[in-house]
Scaffold this motif. Structure first.
Motif: not given
Length: 178
Positions: A100-105, A115-122, A124-128
């Motif tokens: 899981x940490x490798x996915x995040x990296x 060049x997107x603003x920094x976001x975490x994988x999680x 994307x769930x909030x965005x959905x």
């Protein structure tokens, strides 16, 4: 695609198996997750009873999964005897589960390269969840898509207001008096 369109949790996506994807009947069953507990990567049930769900296999997701399946076949051939058949949709080059940490990296690297603003994988769930709200999806349906056990979680944590929505709401109220 799975994280953004379905709002899957990271562990749910990493725990997805090919037997959970029904190309013929057109659905994806979310049943398991992959999580790190101490020094071990464990496969287990999803976070909550409500997290166990079946979602329609959308066309764009079907295409992405077919590309993934074809790419994994190539990796399997390249790995030869070193391939570990886990049955997982998302694996390392040798078929093992993705840390899981490798996915995040990897995700952070993709965000930075584009060049997107920094976001975490999680995020994307909030965005959905926020997109479901913005599109007028009933909260109960959004709750079931996201696999929440309580609608309050969907409404309080995962949906975020925005200026456009507020302005639209106030225009509707104004319309009552005009």
């Amino acid at each position: 695609m799975l994280l953004l369109l379905y709002g899957l949790r990271r562990g749910e996506a990493l725990g997805l198996r090919w037997i959970d994807v029904d190309f013929e009947d057109g659905h994806v069953d979310i049943r398991r997750q992959l999580v790190r507990v101490g020094t071990e990567l464990l496969h287990g049930p999803v976070k909550t009873k409500a997290g166990k769900r079946s979602l329609p296999l959308l066309g764009i997701v079907r295409e992405a999964l077919e590309i993934q399946r074809d790419g994994q076949k190539i990796l399997r051939e390249e790995a030869g005897e070193n391939w570990v058949d886990t049955g997982l949709v998302f694996t390392t080059r040798s078929g093992r589960p993705i840390e899981p940490r490798n996915l995040a990296r990897s995700f952070a690297r993709i965000v930075e390269q584009n060049e997107l603003r920094p976001i975490r994988v999680h995020d994307l769930r909030h965005t959905a969840a926020s997109l479901l709200k913005k599109l007028g999806v009933a909260p109960r349906d959004a709750m079931e898509i996201l696999g929440h056990s309580r609608i309050s979680v969907t409404m309080e944590i995962y949906t975020h207001g925005d200026g456009e929505s507020r302005e639209d709401a106030l225009r509707k109220v104004t319309g009552l008096f005009e």
